[in-house]
Design a protein around this motif. Structure first.
Motif, PDB file in Angstrom:
ATOM      1  N   ILE A  42       1.462   0.450  -1.291  1.00 44.13           N
ATOM      2  CA  ILE A  42       0.605   0.416  -0.106  1.00 44.13           C
ATOM      3  C   ILE A  42       1.389  -0.018   1.129  1.00 44.13           C
ATOM      4  O   ILE A  42       1.054   0.368   2.262  1.00 44.13           O
ATOM      5  N   ASP A  43       2.469  -0.780   0.936  1.00 42.18           N
ATOM      6  CA  ASP A  43       3.241  -1.290   2.079  1.00 42.18           C
ATOM      7  C   ASP A  43       3.889  -0.150   2.855  1.00 42.18           C
ATOM      8  O   ASP A  43       3.776  -0.070   4.080  1.00 42.18           O
ATOM      9  N   TRP A  44       4.606   0.747   2.146  1.00 44.94           N
ATOM     10  CA  TRP A  44       5.259   1.841   2.876  1.00 44.94           C
ATOM     11  C   TRP A  44       4.245   2.891   3.336  1.00 44.94           C
ATOM     12  O   TRP A  44       4.458   3.579   4.333  1.00 44.94           O
ATOM     13  N   LYS A  45       3.119   2.985   2.629  1.00 40.80           N
ATOM     14  CA  LYS A  45       2.074   3.905   3.087  1.00 40.80           C
ATOM     15  C   LYS A  45       1.462   3.421   4.400  1.00 40.80           C
ATOM     16  O   LYS A  45       1.177   4.221   5.302  1.00 40.80           O
ATOM     17  N   ILE A  46       1.272   2.120   4.527  1.00 40.02           N
ATOM     18  CA  ILE A  46       0.791   1.564   5.793  1.00 40.02           C
ATOM     19  C   ILE A  46       1.832   1.784   6.879  1.00 40.02           C
ATOM     20  O   ILE A  46       1.522   2.213   7.994  1.00 40.02           O
ATOM     21  N   HIS A 301      11.669  -0.587   0.155  1.00 44.01           N
ATOM     22  CA  HIS A 301      10.692   0.465   0.420  1.00 44.01           C
ATOM     23  C   HIS A 301      11.166   1.810  -0.115  1.00 44.01           C
ATOM     24  O   HIS A 301      10.366   2.594  -0.640  1.00 44.01           O
ATOM     25  N   ALA A 302      12.463   2.077   0.026  1.00 45.82           N
ATOM     26  CA  ALA A 302      13.001   3.342  -0.468  1.00 45.82           C
ATOM     27  C   ALA A 302      12.822   3.452  -1.980  1.00 45.82           C
ATOM     28  O   ALA A 302      12.437   4.507  -2.500  1.00 45.82           O
ATOM     29  N   LYS A 303      13.078   2.363  -2.710  1.00 45.72           N
ATOM     30  CA  LYS A 303      12.924   2.382  -4.162  1.00 45.72           C
ATOM     31  C   LYS A 303      11.462   2.534  -4.557  1.00 45.72           C
ATOM     32  O   LYS A 303      11.131   3.272  -5.491  1.00 45.72           O
ATOM     33  N   SER A 304      10.590   1.849  -3.841  1.00 42.23           N
ATOM     34  CA  SER A 304       9.166   1.947  -4.142  1.00 42.23           C
ATOM     35  C   SER A 304       8.665   3.368  -3.902  1.00 42.23           C
ATOM     36  O   SER A 304       7.931   3.931  -4.721  1.00 42.23           O
ATOM     37  N   LYS A 305       9.077   3.956  -2.795  1.00 42.39           N
ATOM     38  CA  LYS A 305       8.610   5.303  -2.460  1.00 42.39           C
ATOM     39  C   LYS A 305       9.157   6.340  -3.420  1.00 42.39           C
ATOM     40  O   LYS A 305       8.486   7.337  -3.733  1.00 42.39           O
TER      41      LYS A 305
END
Length: 336
Positions: A42-46, A301-305
């Motif tokens: 949700i962090d990188w989506k926001i 964020h890159a790893k999460s995405k």
């Protein structure tokens, strides 16, 4: 205080470290010195603006929704004995604009939202729990109405939400099937899943045909994509689908005689306390972690995405985590 903020929606370059005023707790609030902040999709989506129509927002936005840390100040209506407690919390306040987050040295929030962290968890593990575990709990129990003896299918079983959902469903007495890559089958089976199915090619359809020929009672979808429509066909008549990763095809659900809904987790101190009790008893175990420094938020964020994260990424914020943990656990045992 230092914080990671964005002034506009966009790519990783929009994130910057900035000095912000330290928040002052309101009458019913506590001020938490953050030790670790959890990183969630949700962090990188926001950050990218993908949730702008879902949540009201107010720039500058400090990213991050869950954290662990030490209570260092309390409001007028909060017992002074709470100072020094080491706590964890899902810090998004329902109905308020997205703005104050946990990628920061401090956060102020209602005292009830801060639950004493289980003494058997490291601060990094505590920060990895609130959002994923509450999402799993609410997906299975609140929205999914899971009943003992039912068969539940969990997609993305190796992720932060999925790995907690496997354990919570087992505790509820369900038969648990999960979808994960072959590389993660040993991991999800170690959590207690009754069977793991590969998502590649025809493996999923073949596996479900063998393991649940009449379909499953509940599908908890943590992935989205084709599962938002095709996943409905995995359900037996009267079955339920709950997704955290997109908008399900409710028209198709009606045609198939099943139900489908999307959820976004909300803070619930009573549920988080129940989760804390299960963690303290060893009934639930925290997900595997990848710890990174707050300054490495772009890589996080890159790893999460990119997906396929086993467990959870957490960002280390405080420098004196070990000291905070020892002091906080002692205060938590004394005051809780």
């Amino acid at each position: 205080m230092k914080a990671i903020v964005i002034d506009e929606f966009g790519g990783p370059a929009t994130m910057m470290q900035r000095e912000l005023p330290q928040p002052v707790p309101g009458d019913d609030e506590v001020l938490i010195r953050i030790a670790y902040a959890g990183v969630n999709p949700i962090d990188w989506k926001i950050r990218e603006g993908l949730m702008a129509k879902v949540f009201p927002h107010q720039f500058p936005i400090t990213l991050g929704w869950d954290a662990s840390g030490t209570i260092v100040q309390v409001g007028r209506h909060v017992a002074p004995s709470r100072i020094g407690q080491f706590v964890f919390a899902y810090c998004r306040q329902y109905g308020t604009p997205v703005g104050r987050g946990t990628y920061a040295e401090f956060i102020a929030l209602p005292a009830a939202m801060a639950v004493v962290a289980p003494a058997n968890l490291h601060p990094a593990q505590a920060a990895a729990i609130p959002l994923p575990a509450l999402t799993a709990w609410q997906g299975l129990h609140t929205a999914g109405q899971l009943v003992a003896g039912e068969t539940v299918l969990i997609t993305g079983g190796a992720g932060g939400v999925g790995s907690m959902a496997i354990q919570i469903a087992l505790h509820a007495g369900a038969r648990v099937l999960t979808v994960a890559s072959l590389e993660n089958h040993a991991f999800v089976l170690s959590l207690g899943a009754h069977a793991a199915i590969d998502y590649r090619g025809t493996a999923l359809a073949d596996g479900l045909r063998e393991l649940a020929p009449d379909g499953v009672n509940l599908l908890l979808d943590c992935v989205g994509g084709t599962y938002l429509s095709e996943g409905l066909r995995y359900l037996r008549p009267g079955g339920r689908m709950v997704t955290i990763a997109g908008v399900p095809d409710v028209l198709l659900a009606g045609e198939l005689g099943v139900t489908a809904q999307r959820i976004v987790a909300t803070a619930n101190p009573a549920q988080l306390q129940a989760i804390a009790d299960l963690l303290a008893a060893g009934t639930l175990v925290p997900p595997p972690l990848e710890e990174m420094d707050l300054a490495d938020v772009t890589a996080a964020h890159a790893k999460s995405k990119a997906g396929h994260v086993r467990g959870k990424i957490v960002l280390k914020v405080a420098e004196q985590v070990a000291v905070n943990l020892a002091d906080g656990i002692a205060a938590g045992r004394k005051n809780s």
